[in-house]
Design an enzyme around this catalytic site. Sequence first.
Site, mmCIF file in Angstrom:
data_model
loop_
_atom_site.group_PDB
_atom_site.id
_atom_site.type_symbol
_atom_site.label_atom_id
_atom_site.label_comp_id
_atom_site.label_asym_id
_atom_site.label_seq_id
_atom_site.Cartn_x
_atom_site.Cartn_y
_atom_site.Cartn_z
ATOM 1 N N PRO A 1 0.846 -1.216 0.000
ATOM 2 C CA PRO A 1 0.000 0.000 0.000
ATOM 3 C C PRO A 1 0.873 1.255 0.000
ATOM 4 O O PRO A 1 2.097 1.164 0.126
ATOM 5 C CB PRO A 1 -0.750 -0.125 1.332
ATOM 6 C CG PRO A 1 0.153 -0.935 2.206
ATOM 7 C CD PRO A 1 0.896 -1.871 1.307
ATOM 8 N N CYS B 1 -5.165 -0.148 -6.407
ATOM 9 C CA CYS B 1 -3.936 0.008 -7.191
ATOM 10 C C CYS B 1 -3.726 1.350 -7.881
ATOM 11 O O CYS B 1 -2.640 1.921 -7.784
ATOM 12 C CB CYS B 1 -3.858 -1.105 -8.235
ATOM 13 S SG CYS B 1 -3.665 -2.726 -7.478
HETATM 14 P P1 NAI Z 1 -4.065 -8.360 -0.658
HETATM 15 O O1 NAI Z 1 -4.067 -7.363 0.447
HETATM 16 O O2 NAI Z 1 -5.339 -8.875 -1.195
HETATM 17 O O3 NAI Z 1 -3.201 -9.639 -0.230
HETATM 18 C C1 NAI Z 1 -1.926 -9.575 0.323
HETATM 19 C C2 NAI Z 1 -1.741 -10.751 1.261
HETATM 20 O O4 NAI Z 1 -0.360 -10.778 1.679
HETATM 21 C C3 NAI Z 1 -2.568 -10.664 2.540
HETATM 22 O O5 NAI Z 1 -3.392 -11.808 2.649
HETATM 23 C C4 NAI Z 1 -1.521 -10.596 3.661
HETATM 24 O O6 NAI Z 1 -1.903 -11.279 4.832
HETATM 25 C C5 NAI Z 1 -0.329 -11.277 2.997
HETATM 26 N N1 NAI Z 1 0.959 -10.966 3.632
HETATM 27 C C6 NAI Z 1 1.422 -9.785 4.117
HETATM 28 N N2 NAI Z 1 2.658 -9.937 4.616
HETATM 29 C C7 NAI Z 1 3.004 -11.237 4.447
HETATM 30 C C8 NAI Z 1 4.155 -12.008 4.745
HETATM 31 N N3 NAI Z 1 5.212 -11.460 5.324
HETATM 32 N N4 NAI Z 1 4.152 -13.317 4.430
HETATM 33 C C9 NAI Z 1 3.070 -13.884 3.830
HETATM 34 N N5 NAI Z 1 1.956 -13.212 3.523
HETATM 35 C C10 NAI Z 1 1.916 -11.898 3.823
HETATM 36 O O7 NAI Z 1 -3.184 -7.698 -1.824
HETATM 37 P P2 NAI Z 1 -3.407 -7.862 -3.397
HETATM 38 O O8 NAI Z 1 -4.519 -7.017 -3.837
HETATM 39 O O9 NAI Z 1 -3.386 -9.312 -3.727
HETATM 40 O O10 NAI Z 1 -2.078 -7.181 -3.958
HETATM 41 C C11 NAI Z 1 -0.813 -7.787 -3.807
HETATM 42 C C12 NAI Z 1 0.173 -7.041 -4.682
HETATM 43 O O11 NAI Z 1 -0.206 -7.180 -6.056
HETATM 44 C C13 NAI Z 1 0.232 -5.544 -4.416
HETATM 45 O O12 NAI Z 1 1.545 -5.114 -4.609
HETATM 46 C C14 NAI Z 1 -0.659 -4.957 -5.513
HETATM 47 O O13 NAI Z 1 -0.285 -3.648 -5.840
HETATM 48 C C15 NAI Z 1 -0.393 -5.907 -6.649
HETATM 49 N N6 NAI Z 1 -1.469 -6.035 -7.620
HETATM 50 C C16 NAI Z 1 -2.768 -6.068 -7.205
HETATM 51 C C17 NAI Z 1 -3.788 -6.221 -8.114
HETATM 52 C C18 NAI Z 1 -5.210 -6.237 -7.682
HETATM 53 O O14 NAI Z 1 -6.079 -6.131 -8.546
HETATM 54 N N7 NAI Z 1 -5.514 -6.354 -6.407
HETATM 55 C C19 NAI Z 1 -3.511 -6.356 -9.550
HETATM 56 C C20 NAI Z 1 -2.109 -6.377 -9.872
HETATM 57 C C21 NAI Z 1 -1.144 -6.196 -8.938
#
Ligand code: NAI
Length: 434
Positions: free
Chosen positions: A91, A266
């Site tokens: 974030p 994002c």
């Molecule tokens: P999210 O918040 O849905 O999921 C992230 C997960 O990572 C959470 O479940 C959290 O508990 C876990 N986490 C945090 N620290 C951790 C650790 N040390 N070890 C293991 N797990 C851990 O995030 P989201 O939306 O999946 O985004 C992830 C990345 O992908 C971000 O950088 C985002 O910018 C990028 N992204 C997101 C898209 C979207 O549509 N949501 C599309 C393309 C890229």
Amino acid sequence: MQIQKVSCFGAGYVGGPTMAVMASKCPKQTFVVYDINEQQINKWNTKQYPIYEENLNEYINKTIEKNLIFTNDIDLALKDCDIVFLAVNTPSKSYGLGAESQLDISYIDSCLQTIKKYPLTRKLILVEKSTVPIKTCDYINAVLKNQNICVLSNPEFLAEGTAIQDLLYPDRVIIGGSLESSQQLASLYEQWVPKDKIIFTNIYSAELSKIVANSFLAQRVSSINSISIICDKIGADVNQISQCIGSDSRIGNKFLKTSVGFGGSCFKKDLLCLIYMCESLQLEEVAQYWRQVYLLNEYQKQRFINLIITSMFNCLRNKVIVILGVTFKAKTNDTRESAALMIIKKLQEEQAILRIYDPQGKIDNVEQCQSLDGIFQGASAIVIITEWEEFSKIDYVQAFNQMAKPSYCFDGRNLLSGDLMKSIGFLYYGLGRV
Ligand code: NAI
């Protein structure tokens, strides 16, 4: 090296669907999705998926007892692993230097600290799947120095709402970093993605490409929204403008729908990251150019709120207002940075009584209706925030008959026919439409 085991840190919107699709397309490899959040893993394992995405369950069902595992066990994730994707959240920083603009890579950092402590027994390809600030790869290399690790950047371009389709048929797959490891990673994608869609770049280009792609998409939204503002002043119709310019193949017809502004986890944070990078590089003119894309988006949301309040003569106190949609777009349950958050807050400040409904999304600490049943009874206004198909199918004649008079409809997505709504009797307001 033959890839046998792949793990992914982060079981969220990216990690869950990405690994489910990969596992279905790469049956010879095992995929382990690891998360520190126990509840999150339990939800995946008990079919109470933490995210809503069309056809997701089909891909989980196909793979879950075969080659896809969701776990909190770090040993299961890292033992004999060939590739680790980092798909944890990044974030905007909420503290210190770069607060509200630079991306916070502390979750990435916590993954690195975990990997650093783990006794790896073979070469590991560590892949940035999360969107990260440029040169994060240098930081990863510095932290994991002297370990048998190769860092690659492989940004994810899926869009929520169409994630499974985007993963099955990506426009492109970008892989940045050393060629040998890049080709090993590519060998996974090649099991379903045509080779000419896999683009190899240097690692900084791969990192930057994701930030730039989201900034360009945000810019498209702000561009058409800026035109909606002109249309409102002169009586032109922004939908017609979109059609006219979108049929020019150089411009293309996607991302030309005006709205109450872009939301989601994002666009805003990635755009702000680009602005912060420009400022850090002392590129003030470039930073200003991109900052305007962000400011226009904030303005569009505020403009919509002002439209509601002024059209209702600044007298919303104790009036019932129906809010349709809290997610930042249709077909997802994600409410992060949704325009609904700001609109609900402002309408609460006006002391309106809100009835809020969304087929999938939930906002913390806000009471929501479970269905549309009875929701319009006695209401003064309908505010459409999300373009769920369900909202275009409502019987608005029946709704009008149940509502207080005058009955307003503020359509933040231009979802409905203005002429039809007006003919029913609504005081109908879209964006950039006569
Ligand atoms: P999210 O918040 O849905 O999921 C992230 C997960 O990572 C959470 O479940 C959290 O508990 C876990 N986490 C945090 N620290 C951790 C650790 N040390 N070890 C293991 N797990 C851990 O995030 P989201 O939306 O999946 O985004 C992830 C990345 O992908 C971000 O950088 C985002 O910018 C990028 N992204 C997101 C898209 C979207 O549509 N949501 C599309 C393309 C890229």
